[in-house]
Design a protein around this motif. Structure first.
Motif, PDB file in Angstrom:
ATOM      1  N   UNK A 182       0.868  -1.212  -0.050  1.00 27.64           N
ATOM      2  CA  UNK A 182      -0.004  -0.051   0.061  1.00 27.64           C
ATOM      3  C   UNK A 182       0.841   1.228   0.094  1.00 27.64           C
ATOM      4  N   UNK A 183       1.948   1.139   0.835  1.00 28.57           N
ATOM      5  CA  UNK A 183       2.791   2.397   0.995  1.00 28.57           C
ATOM      6  C   UNK A 183       3.386   2.677  -0.437  1.00 28.57           C
ATOM      7  N   UNK A 184       3.952   1.419  -1.122  1.00 27.23           N
ATOM      8  CA  UNK A 184       4.750   1.674  -2.226  1.00 27.23           C
ATOM      9  C   UNK A 184       3.774   2.023  -3.504  1.00 27.23           C
ATOM     10  N   UNK A 185       2.496   1.649  -3.484  1.00 20.26           N
ATOM     11  CA  UNK A 185       1.541   2.084  -4.337  1.00 20.26           C
ATOM     12  C   UNK A 185       1.337   3.756  -4.046  1.00 20.26           C
ATOM     13  N   UNK A 186       1.128   4.169  -2.932  1.00 21.74           N
ATOM     14  CA  UNK A 186       0.870   5.473  -2.654  1.00 21.74           C
ATOM     15  C   UNK A 186       2.056   6.595  -3.033  1.00 21.74           C
ATOM     16  N   UNK A 187       3.238   5.939  -2.987  1.00 22.92           N
ATOM     17  CA  UNK A 187       4.516   6.445  -3.490  1.00 22.92           C
ATOM     18  C   UNK A 187       4.555   6.777  -4.883  1.00 22.92           C
ATOM     19  N   UNK A 188       4.332   5.618  -5.615  1.00 23.96           N
ATOM     20  CA  UNK A 188       4.190   5.760  -7.106  1.00 23.96           C
ATOM     21  C   UNK A 188       3.210   6.571  -7.451  1.00 23.96           C
ATOM     22  N   UNK A 189       2.157   6.753  -6.845  1.00 21.10           N
ATOM     23  CA  UNK A 189       0.899   7.561  -7.190  1.00 21.10           C
ATOM     24  C   UNK A 189       1.172   9.066  -7.077  1.00 21.10           C
ATOM     25  N   UNK A 190       1.810   9.448  -5.939  1.00 21.29           N
ATOM     26  CA  UNK A 190       2.094  10.784  -6.015  1.00 21.29           C
ATOM     27  C   UNK A 190       3.482  11.044  -6.506  1.00 21.29           C
ATOM     28  N   UNK A 191       4.351  10.315  -7.063  1.00 18.73           N
ATOM     29  CA  UNK A 191       5.562  10.548  -8.080  1.00 18.73           C
ATOM     30  C   UNK A 191       4.831  10.824  -9.192  1.00 18.73           C
ATOM     31  N   UNK A 192       3.600   9.740  -9.701  1.00 18.22           N
ATOM     32  CA  UNK A 192       3.281  10.069 -11.134  1.00 18.22           C
ATOM     33  C   UNK A 192       2.447  11.377 -11.278  1.00 18.22           C
ATOM     34  N   UNK A 193       1.696  11.629 -10.152  1.00 20.43           N
ATOM     35  CA  UNK A 193       0.800  12.844 -10.172  1.00 20.43           C
ATOM     36  C   UNK A 193       1.851  14.193 -10.123  1.00 20.43           C
ATOM     37  N   UNK A 194       2.881  14.206  -9.379  1.00 23.71           N
ATOM     38  CA  UNK A 194       3.699  15.217  -9.494  1.00 23.71           C
ATOM     39  C   UNK A 194       4.428  15.460 -10.764  1.00 23.71           C
ATOM     40  N   UNK A 195       4.822  14.498 -11.407  1.00 29.91           N
ATOM     41  CA  UNK A 195       5.541  14.641 -12.467  1.00 29.91           C
ATOM     42  C   UNK A 195       4.704  14.767 -14.012  1.00 29.91           C
ATOM     43  N   UNK A 196       3.512  14.211 -13.682  1.00 28.86           N
ATOM     44  CA  UNK A 196       2.653  14.299 -14.943  1.00 28.86           C
ATOM     45  C   UNK A 196       1.768  15.271 -15.203  1.00 28.86           C
ATOM     46  N   UNK A 197       1.307  16.017 -13.792  1.00 29.40           N
ATOM     47  CA  UNK A 197       0.326  16.892 -13.918  1.00 29.40           C
ATOM     48  C   UNK A 197      -0.994  16.109 -14.043  1.00 29.40           C
ATOM     49  N   UNK A 198      -1.232  14.878 -14.058  1.00 30.31           N
ATOM     50  CA  UNK A 198      -2.440  14.278 -14.024  1.00 30.31           C
ATOM     51  C   UNK A 198      -3.003  13.593 -12.709  1.00 30.31           C
ATOM     52  N   UNK A 199      -4.189  13.412 -12.581  1.00 31.36           N
ATOM     53  CA  UNK A 199      -5.052  13.154 -11.361  1.00 31.36           C
ATOM     54  C   UNK A 199      -5.818  11.974 -11.971  1.00 31.36           C
ATOM     55  N   UNK A 200      -5.031  10.890 -12.003  1.00 24.41           N
ATOM     56  CA  UNK A 200      -5.883   9.614 -12.191  1.00 24.41           C
ATOM     57  C   UNK A 200      -6.473   9.003 -10.955  1.00 24.41           C
ATOM     58  N   UNK A 201      -7.616   7.940 -11.461  1.00 25.11           N
ATOM     59  CA  UNK A 201      -7.996   7.234 -10.359  1.00 25.11           C
ATOM     60  C   UNK A 201      -7.116   6.424  -9.697  1.00 25.11           C
ATOM     61  N   UNK A 202      -7.175   5.900  -8.663  1.00 26.14           N
ATOM     62  CA  UNK A 202      -6.244   5.083  -7.977  1.00 26.14           C
ATOM     63  C   UNK A 202      -7.368   3.890  -7.480  1.00 26.14           C
ATOM     64  N   UNK A 203      -6.633   2.551  -7.927  1.00 25.85           N
ATOM     65  CA  UNK A 203      -7.332   1.454  -7.379  1.00 25.85           C
ATOM     66  C   UNK A 203      -6.357   0.194  -7.075  1.00 25.85           C
ATOM     67  N   UNK A 204      -6.444  -0.381  -5.951  1.00 27.03           N
ATOM     68  CA  UNK A 204      -5.589  -1.295  -5.419  1.00 27.03           C
ATOM     69  C   UNK A 204      -6.347  -2.626  -4.825  1.00 27.03           C
ATOM     70  N   UNK A 205      -7.444  -2.576  -4.238  1.00 26.45           N
ATOM     71  CA  UNK A 205      -7.997  -3.502  -3.339  1.00 26.45           C
ATOM     72  C   UNK A 205      -8.925  -4.564  -4.146  1.00 26.45           C
ATOM     73  N   UNK A 206      -8.580  -5.716  -3.985  1.00 26.77           N
ATOM     74  CA  UNK A 206      -9.347  -6.562  -4.386  1.00 26.77           C
ATOM     75  C   UNK A 206     -10.321  -7.121  -3.291  1.00 26.77           C
ATOM     76  N   UNK A 207     -11.066  -8.105  -3.502  1.00 28.29           N
ATOM     77  CA  UNK A 207     -12.078  -8.749  -2.527  1.00 28.29           C
ATOM     78  C   UNK A 207     -11.544  -8.500  -1.139  1.00 28.29           C
TER      79      UNK A 207
END
Length: 314
Positions: A182-207
């Motif tokens: 979860x923490x790794x995903x949050x770090x990836x999302x933060x890095x992607x958003x700051x470098x791309x200027x894009x605000x994509x949806x985030x999804x990680x959880x299965x059932x």
């Protein structure tokens, strides 16, 4: 005279509704719900399942392969469909059928952008998968800069979501590993958003992620097996209702003597005089031979008492 029952798979759509509503009750109202209907909706009927969930206003569907998405489109499904394992050769078809690809490698990203540009697409929705520990499909955290640079070079696509997949969300003995994912995903999302200027949806959880890690629901969650009636634990299973019921009939009953064998390769030999029932379903129907020789079971509803030792499927 009523028609004799043959082998049938019954699908209980009311149970599907129950499971969907139970999972939705775990979410915040704004959290979107993606229903996984790959592999014939986990061995049931992807078209009927998708039609019913579409009526329940599910937000997204996911399938494994492009052909599965085509089947849903041909059946009239209008809800967005994420294809989890597309190949470069599928790019034109994906666009033609309004299917949204999971982009998990630099090659696939380049190939899909090339086709999208050739077709004059603008802002075609794609989804980026990042590997956080499952170690199957997905970009790695170090690939963020490369991915962002490629995306900035085109207007043919836009990133609808970025996602990853939990490896052991049902196993609380692996909670530390899941929390690290979860923490790794949050770090990836933060890095992607700051470098791309894009605000994509985030999804990680299965059932099991939906159930065990509410802090990681983000913008959307994905459920497959939960929709079909399984909570991945004894505690949770009681809140779900299995949606499928496989029924058949007894075609014939044999009386066999002690020492006689039954089935292919003589896998079973009787140690006494026995009765053996044969039912008309088997390997060709997807019922693997590994379930033979005391590894599987059936429930028998009888009109009159009868003593049986084993069943054989054909």
């Amino acid at each position: 005279m009523s028609k004799a029952l043959e082998t049938i798979l019954e699908i209980d759509l009311s149970a599907l509704t129950h499971n969907f509503n139970y999972l939705k009750s775990k979410l915040q109202p704004q959290t979107k719900f993606l229903a996984v209907v790959k592999a014939f909706a986990y061995g049931s009927d992807s078209v009927e399942i998708a039609k019913h969930l579409q009526k329940l206003n599910v937000d997204y569907f996911a399938v494994a392969y492009t052909q599965e998405g085509i089947a849903l489109r041909d059946a009239g499904i209008k809800t967005p469909i994420l294809v989890l394992h597309p190949q470069s050769i599928n790019a034109e078809t994906l666009i033609d059928r309004c299917l949204e690809p999971n982009i998990y490698s630099a090659k696939l990203l380049n190939d899909f952008i090339t086709v999208a540009e050739q077709q004059g697409q603008k802002d075609y929705p794609i989804h980026l998968k990042f590997n956080t520990g499952l170690n199957r499909l997905g970009f790695n955290q170090k690939d963020v800069d490369t991915v962002v640079a490629r995306l900035k070079s085109t207007t043919a696509v836009y990133v609808k979501s970025i996602f990853s997949h939990l490896a052991a969300s049902e196993d609380l003995n692996e909670k530390d590993f899941t929390l690290q994912q979860i923490e790794t995903f949050k770090a990836i999302a933060s890095s992607f958003k700051s470098k791309s200027g894009i605000e994509p949806w985030l999804h990680l959880c299965n059932t099991s992620g939906i159930i065990n890690y509410p802090e990681a629901h983000f913008n959307m969650v994905r459920s497959g097996i939960g929709l079909y009636g399984f909570g991945n634990s004894e505690l949770e299973d009681k809140y779900f209702k299995p949606i499928a019921n496989l029924k058949s009939v007894v075609s014939q009953i044999h009386e066999i003597d002690k020492g006689k064998s039954v089935g292919y390769n003589r896998a079973y030999t009787s140690n006494r005089n026995e009765r053996v029932a044969t039912i008309p379903i088997g390997h060709a129907d997807g019922l693997s031979r590994i379930y033979g020789n005391k590894k599987g079971f059936v429930l028998l509803m009888m009109r009159k008492p009868i003593s049986l030792v084993m069943f054989v499927w054909i």
